[in-house]
Design a protein around this motif. Sequence first.
Motif, PDB file in Angstrom:
ATOM      1  N   MET A   1      -2.636  29.299   2.149  1.00 33.47           N
ATOM      2  CA  MET A   1      -2.339  27.963   2.123  1.00 33.47           C
ATOM      3  C   MET A   1      -3.678  27.094   2.086  1.00 33.47           C
ATOM      4  O   MET A   1      -4.515  27.207   2.498  1.00 33.47           O
ATOM      5  N   PHE A   2      -3.310  25.886   1.207  1.00 34.56           N
ATOM      6  CA  PHE A   2      -4.602  24.834   1.156  1.00 34.56           C
ATOM      7  C   PHE A   2      -3.849  23.707   1.119  1.00 34.56           C
ATOM      8  O   PHE A   2      -2.657  23.350   1.201  1.00 34.56           O
ATOM      9  N   SER A   3      -4.620  22.606   1.798  1.00 36.86           N
ATOM     10  CA  SER A   3      -4.114  21.259   1.916  1.00 36.86           C
ATOM     11  C   SER A   3      -4.425  20.533   0.650  1.00 36.86           C
ATOM     12  O   SER A   3      -5.228  20.882  -0.282  1.00 36.86           O
ATOM     13  N   ILE A   4      -3.663  19.350   0.472  1.00 37.99           N
ATOM     14  CA  ILE A   4      -3.406  18.705  -0.638  1.00 37.99           C
ATOM     15  C   ILE A   4      -3.831  17.230  -0.399  1.00 37.99           C
ATOM     16  O   ILE A   4      -3.249  16.560   0.332  1.00 37.99           O
ATOM     17  N   TYR A   5      -4.843  16.558  -0.939  1.00 42.74           N
ATOM     18  CA  TYR A   5      -5.453  15.100  -0.983  1.00 42.74           C
ATOM     19  C   TYR A   5      -4.837  14.394  -2.192  1.00 42.74           C
ATOM     20  O   TYR A   5      -4.989  14.886  -3.258  1.00 42.74           O
ATOM     21  N   ILE A   6      -3.972  13.355  -1.985  1.00 44.27           N
ATOM     22  CA  ILE A   6      -3.839  12.440  -3.078  1.00 44.27           C
ATOM     23  C   ILE A   6      -4.336  11.028  -3.024  1.00 44.27           C
ATOM     24  O   ILE A   6      -3.840  10.490  -1.867  1.00 44.27           O
ATOM     25  N   LEU A   7      -5.239  10.792  -4.077  1.00 44.17           N
ATOM     26  CA  LEU A   7      -5.919   9.349  -3.830  1.00 44.17           C
ATOM     27  C   LEU A   7      -5.095   8.351  -4.603  1.00 44.17           C
ATOM     28  O   LEU A   7      -4.373   8.586  -5.604  1.00 44.17           O
ATOM     29  N   THR A   8      -4.706   7.353  -3.978  1.00 46.20           N
ATOM     30  CA  THR A   8      -3.699   6.297  -4.471  1.00 46.20           C
ATOM     31  C   THR A   8      -4.614   4.851  -4.308  1.00 46.20           C
ATOM     32  O   THR A   8      -5.153   4.496  -3.361  1.00 46.20           O
ATOM     33  N   TYR A   9      -4.160   3.993  -5.168  1.00 42.43           N
ATOM     34  CA  TYR A   9      -4.338   2.418  -5.339  1.00 42.43           C
ATOM     35  C   TYR A   9      -3.322   1.687  -6.207  1.00 42.43           C
ATOM     36  O   TYR A   9      -3.443   1.983  -7.477  1.00 42.43           O
ATOM     37  N   ASN A  10      -2.426   1.059  -5.660  1.00 41.92           N
ATOM     38  CA  ASN A  10      -1.404   0.390  -6.232  1.00 41.92           C
ATOM     39  C   ASN A  10      -0.528   1.389  -7.401  1.00 41.92           C
ATOM     40  O   ASN A  10      -0.726   1.220  -8.604  1.00 41.92           O
ATOM     41  N   GLU A  11      -0.045   2.470  -6.797  1.00 42.98           N
ATOM     42  CA  GLU A  11       0.512   3.501  -7.634  1.00 42.98           C
ATOM     43  C   GLU A  11       2.136   3.726  -7.171  1.00 42.98           C
ATOM     44  O   GLU A  11       2.402   4.759  -7.165  1.00 42.98           O
ATOM     45  N   GLU A  12       2.665   2.466  -7.199  1.00 43.43           N
ATOM     46  CA  GLU A  12       4.088   2.595  -6.746  1.00 43.43           C
ATOM     47  C   GLU A  12       4.970   3.198  -7.749  1.00 43.43           C
ATOM     48  O   GLU A  12       6.116   3.769  -7.713  1.00 43.43           O
ATOM     49  N   VAL A  13       4.370   3.382  -9.001  1.00 41.00           N
ATOM     50  CA  VAL A  13       5.239   3.852 -10.178  1.00 41.00           C
ATOM     51  C   VAL A  13       5.100   5.446 -10.230  1.00 41.00           C
ATOM     52  O   VAL A  13       5.906   6.317 -10.486  1.00 41.00           O
ATOM     53  N   GLU A  14       3.771   5.881  -9.698  1.00 41.38           N
ATOM     54  CA  GLU A  14       3.573   7.552 -10.014  1.00 41.38           C
ATOM     55  C   GLU A  14       3.674   8.149  -8.537  1.00 41.38           C
ATOM     56  O   GLU A  14       3.815   9.326  -8.936  1.00 41.38           O
ATOM     57  N   ILE A  15       3.550   7.438  -7.519  1.00 36.86           N
ATOM     58  CA  ILE A  15       3.337   8.274  -6.318  1.00 36.86           C
ATOM     59  C   ILE A  15       4.407   9.218  -5.843  1.00 36.86           C
ATOM     60  O   ILE A  15       4.466  10.295  -5.410  1.00 36.86           O
ATOM     61  N   ALA A  16       5.829   8.687  -6.261  1.00 35.39           N
ATOM     62  CA  ALA A  16       6.760   9.453  -5.919  1.00 35.39           C
ATOM     63  C   ALA A  16       6.823  10.967  -6.556  1.00 35.39           C
ATOM     64  O   ALA A  16       7.003  12.001  -6.097  1.00 35.39           O
ATOM     65  N   GLY A  17       6.612  10.688  -8.035  1.00 30.88           N
ATOM     66  CA  GLY A  17       6.574  11.867  -8.725  1.00 30.88           C
ATOM     67  C   GLY A  17       5.360  12.723  -8.426  1.00 30.88           C
ATOM     68  O   GLY A  17       5.516  14.149  -8.419  1.00 30.88           O
ATOM     69  N   CYS A  18       4.421  12.458  -8.120  1.00 35.10           N
ATOM     70  CA  CYS A  18       3.217  13.110  -7.712  1.00 35.10           C
ATOM     71  C   CYS A  18       3.567  13.865  -6.236  1.00 35.10           C
ATOM     72  O   CYS A  18       3.464  15.115  -6.422  1.00 35.10           O
ATOM     73  N   ILE A  19       3.778  13.227  -5.197  1.00 32.59           N
ATOM     74  CA  ILE A  19       4.504  13.869  -4.017  1.00 32.59           C
ATOM     75  C   ILE A  19       5.354  14.796  -4.249  1.00 32.59           C
ATOM     76  O   ILE A  19       5.609  15.946  -3.726  1.00 32.59           O
ATOM     77  N   GLU A  20       6.401  14.417  -5.020  1.00 31.31           N
ATOM     78  CA  GLU A  20       7.670  15.487  -5.289  1.00 31.31           C
ATOM     79  C   GLU A  20       7.031  16.638  -5.989  1.00 31.31           C
ATOM     80  O   GLU A  20       7.716  17.874  -5.745  1.00 31.31           O
TER      81      GLU A  20
END
Length: 276
Positions: A1-20
Amino acid sequence: MFSIYILTYNEEVEIAGCIESVSSLSDDIIVVDSYSSDRTVEIAQQYDVRVVQHVFESHGRQRTWMLQEVPTQHEWVYLLEADERMTPELFAECLQAQESSEYIGYYVAERVMFMGRWIRHCTQYPRYQMRLFRKDKVWFTDYGHTEREVFDGATEFLKETYPHYTSGKGFSRWLEKHNRYSTDEAKETLAQLEKGDVNWQKLFFGKSEVERRRALKDLSLRLPFRPLTRFFYMYFLLGGFLDGRAGLTWCILQLFYEYFITLKVWELRHGQTRPI
C-alpha cells in the motif's frame, strides 16, 4: 500500500471528486491545503482523510515541506492535485510497481480533460509527471510557476494514465490562474535565456520523454514569434485540429498564455513596474 497526498487551494468544486476517486482504495489520504478561503477544508473533513494546512510559498517548496514534515503510514507516496483523479487501473499498477526494488519512483502520464473531452493530440500526450515514489528519495525545486523533481535513484514510467480536469472551475478561473503563472514563467524564461544554450543532445537523444520535452521547452524560449509558433506547433504539427472545438480552444488559450509570458519578459528586461 502507499499513502496519497492531495494538494489544494480553493478547490471546493473539485475536492470531493478527487477524494472519492481514492477513498475506497487507500487507507492513508492526506489533504495538504494552502489555507483555502472557500469550503475546501470543510468538504475534505467530511471524508476519512487527514487535513493539514501550510502557507504556500511555491510549488516546489510546498511539496518538499509536505514530504519532510507530514508523516505517512507508508514508505511510498502518490501525489494528486485536486483537479486530478485516481483510477482503479492506475492504483493497481502502482501497487505492483512499488514492490520493485529496482526503482525509487515512477512517472505517470496525464490525460487532459477539457470542455468535456480528452484532448489527446495538442497536449503533447504522453506528458509525464513524477507521481509515485519513495518518500525519502524524492524532493522538489521550483521551476517557473511549477516544480521539478530531484531524485536519488532509478526511475521508470507507468503504462496507466490519470485524468486531469483543467477547466472544472470555468474559463475565468483558468485565465486568472494563468495570468499569475505567466509572471513566474517570465522570470524563469529570462533566467534560462541568460543562462546558456539549448541542450541539443538531450533534445534529440534524451534518455526519456521527460528529458526531450524539457530540452524542447528550452528551445521554444528562443524562437521568434513564440506565441504564434506554439499555436502552429500544437494545432497543426501535433494535430490539435483532430481534437475538435476543444482542441482549437485549448491551442488559442495557450497562444494567449505564451503572449502573456513574452509581455512580462519585456517588462522585466526594460524595468517596467506597471502592466503594459
